[in-house]
Design an enzyme around this catalytic site. Structure first.
Site, PDB file in Angstrom:
ATOM      1  N   ASN A   9       5.078  29.435  12.229  1.00  0.00           N
ATOM      2  CA  ASN A   9       6.217  29.486  12.623  1.00  0.00           C
ATOM      3  C   ASN A   9       6.748  27.694  13.610  1.00  0.00           C
ATOM      4  OD1 ASN A   9       8.816  29.603  13.209  1.00  0.00           O
ATOM      5  ND2 ASN A   9       8.720  31.999  14.984  1.00  0.00           N
ATOM      6  N   TRP A  10       7.310  27.328  12.712  1.00  0.00           N
ATOM      7  CA  TRP A  10       7.665  26.163  13.973  1.00  0.00           C
ATOM      8  C   TRP A  10       8.335  25.901  14.602  1.00  0.00           C
ATOM      9  CZ3 TRP A  10       6.145  21.245   8.859  1.00  0.00           C
ATOM     10  CH2 TRP A  10       5.265  21.613   8.520  1.00  0.00           C
ATOM     11  N   LYS A  11       9.490  26.946  15.049  1.00  0.00           N
ATOM     12  CA  LYS A  11      10.924  26.817  15.156  1.00  0.00           C
ATOM     13  C   LYS A  11      11.327  26.067  14.870  1.00  0.00           C
ATOM     14  CE  LYS A  11       8.002  30.306  18.024  1.00  0.00           C
ATOM     15  NZ  LYS A  11       7.696  31.158  19.201  1.00  0.00           N
ATOM     16  N   HIS A  98      13.337  37.284  14.394  1.00  0.00           N
ATOM     17  CA  HIS A  98      12.069  36.832  16.201  1.00  0.00           C
ATOM     18  C   HIS A  98      12.767  37.446  16.577  1.00  0.00           C
ATOM     19  CE1 HIS A  98      10.422  34.480  17.609  1.00  0.00           C
ATOM     20  NE2 HIS A  98       9.123  33.964  17.034  1.00  0.00           N
ATOM     21  N   GLU A 100      13.317  35.964  19.139  1.00  0.00           N
ATOM     22  CA  GLU A 100      13.963  34.598  19.464  1.00  0.00           C
ATOM     23  C   GLU A 100      15.518  35.252  18.863  1.00  0.00           C
ATOM     24  OE1 GLU A 100      11.778  31.723  18.743  1.00  0.00           O
ATOM     25  OE2 GLU A 100      10.621  32.338  20.432  1.00  0.00           O
ATOM     26  N   GLU A 170       4.862  41.456  17.911  1.00  0.00           N
ATOM     27  CA  GLU A 170       4.891  40.206  18.917  1.00  0.00           C
ATOM     28  C   GLU A 170       5.413  40.852  19.965  1.00  0.00           C
ATOM     29  OE1 GLU A 170       5.266  36.773  16.558  1.00  0.00           O
ATOM     30  OE2 GLU A 170       7.092  37.105  16.627  1.00  0.00           O
ATOM     31  N   GLY A 176       4.730  32.315  23.003  1.00  0.00           N
ATOM     32  CA  GLY A 176       5.427  31.355  24.348  1.00  0.00           C
ATOM     33  C   GLY A 176       4.672  31.304  25.466  1.00  0.00           C
ATOM     34  N   SER A 216       1.437  34.064  21.653  1.00  0.00           N
ATOM     35  CA  SER A 216       0.538  33.251  22.147  1.00  0.00           C
ATOM     36  C   SER A 216      -1.251  33.449  20.904  1.00  0.00           C
ATOM     37  CB  SER A 216      -0.372  33.764  23.580  1.00  0.00           C
ATOM     38  OG  SER A 216       0.742  32.853  24.402  1.00  0.00           O
ATOM     39  N   GLY A 237       3.231  30.630  17.190  1.00  0.00           N
ATOM     40  CA  GLY A 237       3.881  29.628  17.288  1.00  0.00           C
ATOM     41  C   GLY A 237       3.684  28.325  17.385  1.00  0.00           C
ATOM     42  N   GLY A 238       3.095  28.100  18.769  1.00  0.00           N
ATOM     43  CA  GLY A 238       2.938  26.972  19.613  1.00  0.00           C
ATOM     44  C   GLY A 238       1.942  26.167  19.101  1.00  0.00           C
TER      45      GLY A 238
END
Ligand code: PGA
Length: 252
Positions: A9-11, A98, A100, A170, A176, A216, A237-238
């Protein structure tokens, strides 16, 4: 046997050029890989999907997902993108719920149930996210929270439709933050989620359900997480923004 699914997921990161370069680097890194038992998905910002997909099609190793969508096919919904539009450009997966989106855009389980149905109606595969906050974990209520997210968001679906859904667990406190759930904590929740599906839809559907872990995930912890019996891969993610790290996770 469930195959492994690794989704990045590149957000709200990358330019189109960076996104295309990232897929190019992933394809190069996956050149010798046998992906028979693995599905690799990249989930760029919506604006990048057409360009990234054109690049991904060259090697045919990476599938495309979207990070969100509206529930209507079309209409006067300024700023929104419909499942039909995503289908039209070749998207296969859509992340829904998600944390977020739940936190910053106030998406709740009821809305997500409608979105999930709309995504399935276009023959797209929802990746439905659930997970508790730190406060909910510390209060000991984390299972109830996740159960409610699953029941209200997904359990209105028919058996046929539910068998197409991917779940991502998640824990919000791990997203993150560099703080990963331990393999035992993650396995406990994945097993719990699978048991909810078994109770509602039966053993066969539960046994075939993919449940991804997110929060993470890094090259150095992926192997331990993914080797747990109920963890079928990751939503990353990251670490999905650097080809080397994402490849390290895919190869874990
Ligand atoms: P992270 O994000 O890997 O950066 O923790 C995971 C996610 O939000 O899906």
């Amino acid at each position: 046997m469930r195959n492994k699914i690794i989704a990045g997921n590149w957000k709200m990161y990358t330019t189109v050029e960076e996104g295309v370069a990232l897929v190019k680097a992933l394809d190069a890194g996956l050149a010798g890989n046998d992906l028979a038992n693995k599905t690799v998905i990249v989930i760029p910002p919506a604006l990048h999907i057409v360009s990234v997909l054109a690049e991904a099609k060259k090697a045919g190793k990476v599938h495309l997902g979207a990070q969100n969508c509206h529930y209507e096919k079309e209409g006067a919904f300024t700023g929104e993108i419909s499942p039909r539009m995503l289908k039209d450009v070749g998207v296969e997966y859509v992340v829904l719920g998600h944390s977020e989106r739940r936190q910053y855009f106030k998406e709740d389980n009821g809305l997500l149930a409608v979105k999930t149905g709309a995504v399935l109606a276009e023959n797209l595969i929802p990746i439905y996210c659930c997970g508790e906050t730190l406060e909910q974990r510390e209060s000991g209520k984390y299972k109830e929270v996740v159960q409610q997210q699953i029941e209200e968001g997904l359990f209105g679906l028919s058996a046929e439709n539910i068998s197409k859904v991917i779940v991502a667990y998640e824990p919000v406190w791990a997203i993150g933050t560099g703080k990963t759930a331990s393999p035992e904590q993650a396995q406990e929740m994945h097993h719990f989620i699978r048991s909810l599906f078994a109770t509602k839809y039966g053993q066969d559907i539960a046994a075939n359900l993919h449940i991804l872990y997110g929060g993470s995930v890094k090259p150095n912890n992926a192997k331990e997480l993914f080797s747990q019996p109920d963890i079928d891969g990751g939503l990353v993610g990251g670490a999905a923004l650097k080809a080397e790290d994402f490849l390290g996770i895919i190869n874990a």
